[in-house]
Design a protein around this motif. Structure first.
Motif, mmCIF file in Angstrom:
data_model
loop_
_atom_site.group_PDB
_atom_site.id
_atom_site.type_symbol
_atom_site.label_atom_id
_atom_site.label_comp_id
_atom_site.label_asym_id
_atom_site.label_seq_id
_atom_site.Cartn_x
_atom_site.Cartn_y
_atom_site.Cartn_z
ATOM 1 N N ASP A 134 -15.963 13.989 -10.098
ATOM 2 C CA ASP A 134 -16.053 14.510 -11.458
ATOM 3 C C ASP A 134 -17.317 14.005 -12.146
ATOM 4 O OD1 ASP A 134 -15.017 15.846 -13.855
ATOM 5 O OD2 ASP A 134 -14.674 13.815 -14.607
ATOM 6 N N MET A 135 -17.604 12.743 -11.986
ATOM 7 C CA MET A 135 -18.804 12.173 -12.607
ATOM 8 C C MET A 135 -20.071 12.759 -11.968
ATOM 9 S SD MET A 135 -17.826 10.322 -15.076
ATOM 10 C CE MET A 135 -19.254 9.355 -15.487
ATOM 11 N N MET A 136 -20.040 12.990 -10.663
ATOM 12 C CA MET A 136 -21.199 13.581 -9.992
ATOM 13 C C MET A 136 -21.475 14.983 -10.539
ATOM 14 S SD MET A 136 -20.595 12.230 -6.085
ATOM 15 C CE MET A 136 -21.776 13.345 -5.374
ATOM 16 N N VAL A 137 -20.419 15.739 -10.789
ATOM 17 C CA VAL A 137 -20.585 17.072 -11.379
ATOM 18 C C VAL A 137 -21.294 16.957 -12.717
ATOM 19 C CG1 VAL A 137 -19.324 18.984 -12.447
ATOM 20 C CG2 VAL A 137 -18.658 18.166 -10.182
ATOM 21 N N HIS A 138 -20.864 15.996 -13.542
ATOM 22 C CA HIS A 138 -21.481 15.850 -14.863
ATOM 23 C C HIS A 138 -22.902 15.293 -14.780
ATOM 24 C CE1 HIS A 138 -17.445 16.781 -16.178
ATOM 25 N NE2 HIS A 138 -18.016 17.141 -17.312
ATOM 26 N N PHE A 139 -23.189 14.447 -13.814
ATOM 27 C CA PHE A 139 -24.576 14.003 -13.610
ATOM 28 C C PHE A 139 -25.453 15.217 -13.268
ATOM 29 C CE2 PHE A 139 -22.888 9.629 -12.182
ATOM 30 C CZ PHE A 139 -23.143 9.058 -13.416
ATOM 31 N N ASN A 140 -24.925 16.123 -12.443
ATOM 32 C CA ASN A 140 -25.672 17.329 -12.074
ATOM 33 C C ASN A 140 -25.876 18.255 -13.273
ATOM 34 O OD1 ASN A 140 -26.107 16.652 -9.398
ATOM 35 N ND2 ASN A 140 -24.172 17.543 -8.724
#
Length: 169
Positions: A134-140
């Motif tokens: 989930d955090m990786m999605v938001h970093f992207n």
């Protein structure tokens, strides 16, 4: 099929609310009818009298596709939006104008994504893998909208947030 689509679009006109859904529906219709290229390819200049038949055919195909997609879009918007945009010669210009009027600004999307990254903590019982994804999605999302959080900071943030929850257990 065209008349059915126009009747369907005219039955639920876009009036300024739900722009993303409306845009998605229009894009779907343009893809299904093989017209979406008018949004990505500029119209060629009017072929000269000495142009080959192939060049004239490409031009004619683009003009017909543009007119059909314009009809779809103008049929799907409120009368006020229709009057404002009917003078625009290309589907591409109409969509750009509507996007400028109704789409959420990139800075707002970027701000929300950055805010999410900084304020979200892993909740008790959350699967670590799901939280990291989930955090990786938001970093992207942050990166796609023009901001950068380098990898070292991303890893550090994830470690701090995961360790923060373990300390409270």
């Amino acid at each position: 099929m065209s008349n059915t689509i126009i009747q369907l679009l005219a039955s639920e006109k876009f009036n300024g609310e739900g722009y993303s859904k409306w845009k998605s529906n229009i894009n779907t219709i343009l893809v299904v009818d093989d017209l979406r290229f008018v949004l990505t390819k500029e119209c060629l200049l009017v072929p000269s009298s000495t142009a080959t038949q192939n060049v004239r055919d490409v031009y004619d195909t683009w003009v017909k596709a543009n007119e059909k997609s314009r009809a779809y879009i103008l049929a799907s918007v409120s009368n006020v939006l229709n009057k404002k945009h009917e003078v625009m010669p290309t589907t591409r210009k109409i969509m750009a104008s509507l996007q400028e009027i109704f789409e959420q600004p990139l800075s707002s999307i970027r701000h929300e994504a950055i805010k999410y990254v900084y304020v979200t903590h892993m909740k008790d019982g959350t699967n670590v893998r799901e939280y990291v994804l989930d955090m990786m999605v938001h970093f992207n999302i942050v990166e796609a909208h023009g901001a950068m959080i380098d990898e070292t900071c991303q890893v550090s943030m994830l470690q701090d947030k995961c360790c923060h929850e373990q300390k409270h257990l």
